[in-house]
Design a protein around this motif. Structure first.
Motif, PDB file in Angstrom:
ATOM      1  N   TRP A  48      -9.199  -1.940  -3.354  1.00 43.19           N
ATOM      2  CA  TRP A  48      -8.030  -1.464  -2.577  1.00 43.19           C
ATOM      3  C   TRP A  48      -8.406  -1.664  -1.105  1.00 43.19           C
ATOM      4  CZ3 TRP A  48      -4.080  -1.162  -5.338  1.00 43.19           C
ATOM      5  CH2 TRP A  48      -4.054  -0.866  -6.521  1.00 43.19           C
ATOM      6  N   LEU A  49      -9.639  -1.823  -0.680  1.00 45.52           N
ATOM      7  CA  LEU A  49      -9.969  -2.164   0.765  1.00 45.52           C
ATOM      8  C   LEU A  49      -9.664  -3.330   1.064  1.00 45.52           C
ATOM      9  CD1 LEU A  49     -13.348  -0.344   1.784  1.00 45.52           C
ATOM     10  CD2 LEU A  49     -11.006  -0.149   3.095  1.00 45.52           C
ATOM     11  N   GLU A  50      -9.840  -4.407   0.161  1.00 44.25           N
ATOM     12  CA  GLU A  50      -9.435  -5.790   0.456  1.00 44.25           C
ATOM     13  C   GLU A  50      -8.106  -5.860   0.373  1.00 44.25           C
ATOM     14  OE1 GLU A  50     -10.434  -9.841   1.150  1.00 44.25           O
ATOM     15  OE2 GLU A  50     -11.783  -8.287   0.687  1.00 44.25           O
TER      16      GLU A  50
ATOM     17  N   TRP B 161     -12.931  12.130   6.460  1.00 39.42           N
ATOM     18  CA  TRP B 161     -12.406  12.255   7.935  1.00 39.42           C
ATOM     19  C   TRP B 161     -11.795  10.795   8.108  1.00 39.42           C
ATOM     20  CZ3 TRP B 161     -12.827   9.860  12.666  1.00 39.42           C
ATOM     21  CH2 TRP B 161     -12.166  10.514  13.837  1.00 39.42           C
ATOM     22  N   ASN B 162     -12.617   9.756   7.925  1.00 32.91           N
ATOM     23  CA  ASN B 162     -12.263   8.399   8.357  1.00 32.91           C
ATOM     24  C   ASN B 162     -10.942   8.082   7.694  1.00 32.91           C
ATOM     25  OD1 ASN B 162     -14.176   6.681  10.166  1.00 32.91           O
ATOM     26  ND2 ASN B 162     -15.343   8.218   9.263  1.00 32.91           N
ATOM     27  N   ILE B 163     -10.869   8.057   6.287  1.00 30.57           N
ATOM     28  CA  ILE B 163      -9.710   7.724   5.614  1.00 30.57           C
ATOM     29  C   ILE B 163      -8.691   8.530   5.715  1.00 30.57           C
ATOM     30  CG2 ILE B 163     -10.133   9.238   3.290  1.00 30.57           C
ATOM     31  CD1 ILE B 163      -9.222   5.456   3.600  1.00 30.57           C
ATOM     32  N   ARG B 164      -8.690  10.025   6.023  1.00 26.02           N
ATOM     33  CA  ARG B 164      -7.402  10.756   6.356  1.00 26.02           C
ATOM     34  C   ARG B 164      -6.906  10.435   7.709  1.00 26.02           C
ATOM     35  NH1 ARG B 164      -4.538  12.248   2.664  1.00 26.02           N
ATOM     36  NH2 ARG B 164      -3.602  13.292   4.053  1.00 26.02           N
ATOM     37  N   SER B 165      -7.826  10.162   8.624  1.00 25.59           N
ATOM     38  CA  SER B 165      -7.365   9.634  10.034  1.00 25.59           C
ATOM     39  C   SER B 165      -6.226   8.318   9.835  1.00 25.59           C
ATOM     40  CB  SER B 165      -8.553   9.282  11.027  1.00 25.59           C
ATOM     41  OG  SER B 165      -9.263  10.499  11.215  1.00 25.59           O
ATOM     42  N   LEU B 166      -6.902   7.586   9.018  1.00 22.84           N
ATOM     43  CA  LEU B 166      -6.223   6.076   8.677  1.00 22.84           C
ATOM     44  C   LEU B 166      -4.817   6.668   7.968  1.00 22.84           C
ATOM     45  CD1 LEU B 166      -6.323   3.175   9.191  1.00 22.84           C
ATOM     46  CD2 LEU B 166      -7.545   2.706   7.319  1.00 22.84           C
ATOM     47  N   ILE B 167      -4.745   7.283   7.077  1.00 24.92           N
ATOM     48  CA  ILE B 167      -3.794   7.586   6.307  1.00 24.92           C
ATOM     49  C   ILE B 167      -2.753   8.159   7.185  1.00 24.92           C
ATOM     50  CG2 ILE B 167      -2.776   9.247   4.586  1.00 24.92           C
ATOM     51  CD1 ILE B 167      -5.104   8.527   3.076  1.00 24.92           C
ATOM     52  N   LEU B 168      -2.975   9.101   8.054  1.00 21.16           N
ATOM     53  CA  LEU B 168      -2.204   9.910   8.945  1.00 21.16           C
ATOM     54  C   LEU B 168      -1.617   8.822  10.014  1.00 21.16           C
ATOM     55  CD1 LEU B 168      -4.002  13.159   9.648  1.00 21.16           C
ATOM     56  CD2 LEU B 168      -1.808  12.765   8.343  1.00 21.16           C
ATOM     57  N   ALA B 169      -2.398   7.867  10.624  1.00 22.70           N
ATOM     58  CA  ALA B 169      -2.019   6.946  11.546  1.00 22.70           C
ATOM     59  C   ALA B 169      -1.140   6.035  10.947  1.00 22.70           C
ATOM     60  CB  ALA B 169      -3.108   6.183  11.901  1.00 22.70           C
ATOM     61  N   ILE B 170      -1.297   5.644   9.615  1.00 17.01           N
ATOM     62  CA  ILE B 170      -0.207   4.892   8.882  1.00 17.01           C
ATOM     63  C   ILE B 170       1.218   5.540   8.904  1.00 17.01           C
ATOM     64  CG2 ILE B 170       0.436   3.484   6.952  1.00 17.01           C
ATOM     65  CD1 ILE B 170      -1.621   2.003   8.639  1.00 17.01           C
ATOM     66  N   ASP B 171       1.016   6.860   8.276  1.00 22.58           N
ATOM     67  CA  ASP B 171       2.103   7.693   8.100  1.00 22.58           C
ATOM     68  C   ASP B 171       3.041   8.089   9.081  1.00 22.58           C
ATOM     69  OD1 ASP B 171       3.709   9.256   6.037  1.00 22.58           O
ATOM     70  OD2 ASP B 171       2.889  10.836   6.984  1.00 22.58           O
TER      71      ASP B 171
ATOM     72  N   GLN C  94      -9.132  -0.670  12.353  1.00 21.96           N
ATOM     73  CA  GLN C  94      -9.571   0.738  11.940  1.00 21.96           C
ATOM     74  C   GLN C  94      -9.737   0.718  10.542  1.00 21.96           C
ATOM     75  OE1 GLN C  94      -6.290   3.468  12.691  1.00 21.96           O
ATOM     76  NE2 GLN C  94      -7.480   5.387  11.993  1.00 21.96           N
ATOM     77  N   CYS C  95      -8.754  -0.136   9.834  1.00 20.52           N
ATOM     78  CA  CYS C  95      -9.547  -0.286   8.338  1.00 20.52           C
ATOM     79  C   CYS C  95     -10.673  -1.109   8.347  1.00 20.52           C
ATOM     80  CB  CYS C  95      -8.271  -1.191   7.838  1.00 20.52           C
ATOM     81  SG  CYS C  95      -8.194  -1.208   5.920  1.00 20.52           S
ATOM     82  N   ILE C  96     -10.958  -1.838   9.149  1.00 21.20           N
ATOM     83  CA  ILE C  96     -12.291  -2.759   9.025  1.00 21.20           C
ATOM     84  C   ILE C  96     -13.489  -1.703   9.157  1.00 21.20           C
ATOM     85  CG2 ILE C  96     -13.700  -4.613   9.793  1.00 21.20           C
ATOM     86  CD1 ILE C  96     -10.939  -6.265  10.026  1.00 21.20           C
ATOM     87  N   ALA C  97     -13.159  -0.882  10.197  1.00 21.63           N
ATOM     88  CA  ALA C  97     -14.152  -0.027  10.617  1.00 21.63           C
ATOM     89  C   ALA C  97     -14.530   0.914   9.427  1.00 21.63           C
ATOM     90  CB  ALA C  97     -13.791   0.795  11.809  1.00 21.63           C
ATOM     91  N   PHE C  98     -13.406   1.549   8.697  1.00 25.06           N
ATOM     92  CA  PHE C  98     -13.583   2.398   7.427  1.00 25.06           C
ATOM     93  C   PHE C  98     -14.575   1.452   6.431  1.00 25.06           C
ATOM     94  CE2 PHE C  98     -12.868   3.760   3.313  1.00 25.06           C
ATOM     95  CZ  PHE C  98     -13.238   5.010   3.238  1.00 25.06           C
TER      96      PHE C  98
END
Length: 321
Positions: free
Chosen positions: A171-173, A268-278, A300-304
């Motif tokens: 799913w990251l890819e 924390w990292n994945i929730r930050s990314l989800i909220l940024a997308i949302d 941001q996705c690559i950093a996660f």
């Protein structure tokens, strides 16, 4: 689970997703050419987009003077100078599967090994240029093989650590690739001087293998609606949001201790990314703003991905020919 096993499973899943997506993208573009009787000049912009999505235009131009179809196809499929060439990612799938055979269904290894030793070798030894129809058949065989492997994983693997490390890789890819596709296609459309609402997003839908699911929900394929669908829709398997939530679920399954430092960091990292997308409001954005916001989300996705790899010691292997 040993970190070397987790490492191989994670990268096998990433390479599998990369191979399947790149094979699909090349199929779409070759089909366009076949329908136009090989008139490459009609689709040169699309070829440049495909090159940037599957590899790098800059690296390609270091070896070739111009973007022409035959050398480009060879570069994307067979070149030893391209680490993302299809033959290289297929080899990486097999090598990572070989070292984790005890964690995988026996049939999965047998399918991967047989395909690698027969179909892939047969196409590599053909004289160049290979007819487009034969390339189409090979790419379809790649996709069918990978679909079969996905089915085996989903239907026979225990929901244990090996499965969830593969889920994160897959799913990251896909999330990174969808963002990359979106940025590249929107950058191309920017040159036309039209708004997102005026531009057609059908090609982007085709690249993301999401046209059928999109058309069940929407009547028009304007680029603005397509981008919002591929980024924020929670039910489309090609969308960034869907991928991120799958990753979040997998992390929860890997880390049983919700108070561990590893879990808290990843959560924390994945929730930050989800909220940024949302929180992206595509309806109020210009093309320039859309490019900027998506270019911010990709690193941001690559950093996660880097954080996840560092925590679990998952480092991309160098697979030798």
């Amino acid at each position: 689970m040993l970190s070397r096993v987790a490492d191989a499973l994670y990268w096998m899943a990433r390479y599998s997703e990369r191979s399947q997506t790149n094979a699909h993208i090349l199929q779409i573009q070759l089909l366009n050419m076949l329908e136009q009787s090989g008139q490459e000049h009609d689709y040169i912009d699309h070829w440049e987009a495909v090159l940037n999505i599957c590899a790098s235009k800059e690296e390609y131009l270091d070896n070739y003077n111009t973007v022409r179809v035959n050398p480009l196809i060879d570069y994307l499929l067979f070149s030893e100078k391209n680490s993302n060439a299809l033959h290289a990612t297929l080899r990486a799938i097999r090598e990572n599967a070989r070292v984790t055979r005890d964690s995988l269904p026996t049939e999965l290894w047998e399918i991967q090994n047989d395909f690698y030793l027969t179909k892939r070798q047969a196409i590599l030894t053909r004289e160049r240029p290979i007819p487009l129809i034969e390339l189409q058949a090979f790419l379809q065989e790649v996709r069918k093989t990978l679909w079969m492997e996905t089915g085996l994983i989903e239907s026979t693997m225990d929901r244990a650590l090996p499965y969830y490390f593969m889920q994160v890789g897959k799913w990251l890819e896909r999330a990174e690739k969808t963002i990359r596709m979106t940025v590249i296609i929107v950058e191309q459309q920017k040159q036309a001087g039209l708004s997102l609402e005026e531009r057609d997003g059908a090609f982007l839908l085709e690249l993301a293998a999401a046209r059928e699911s999109f058309m069940r929900k929407h009547r028009q394929t304007n680029l603005q609606t397509v981008i919002r669908y591929l980024v924020q829709d929670e039910h489309c398997p090609s969308s960034v949001m869907y991928c991120l939530k799958k990753i979040e679920d997998a992390i929860m399954a890997i880390e049983h201790d919700a108070l561990s430092s590893r879990f808290l960091t990843l959560q924390w990292n994945i929730r930050s990314l989800i909220l940024a997308i949302d929180h992206i409001d595509f309806w109020q954005m210009t093309i320039e703003e859309t490019i900027t916001i998506m270019e911010e989300r990709l690193p941001q996705c690559i950093a996660f991905s880097d954080t996840f790899s560092t925590i679990y010691h998952l480092y991309e292997p160098s697979v030798q020919p």
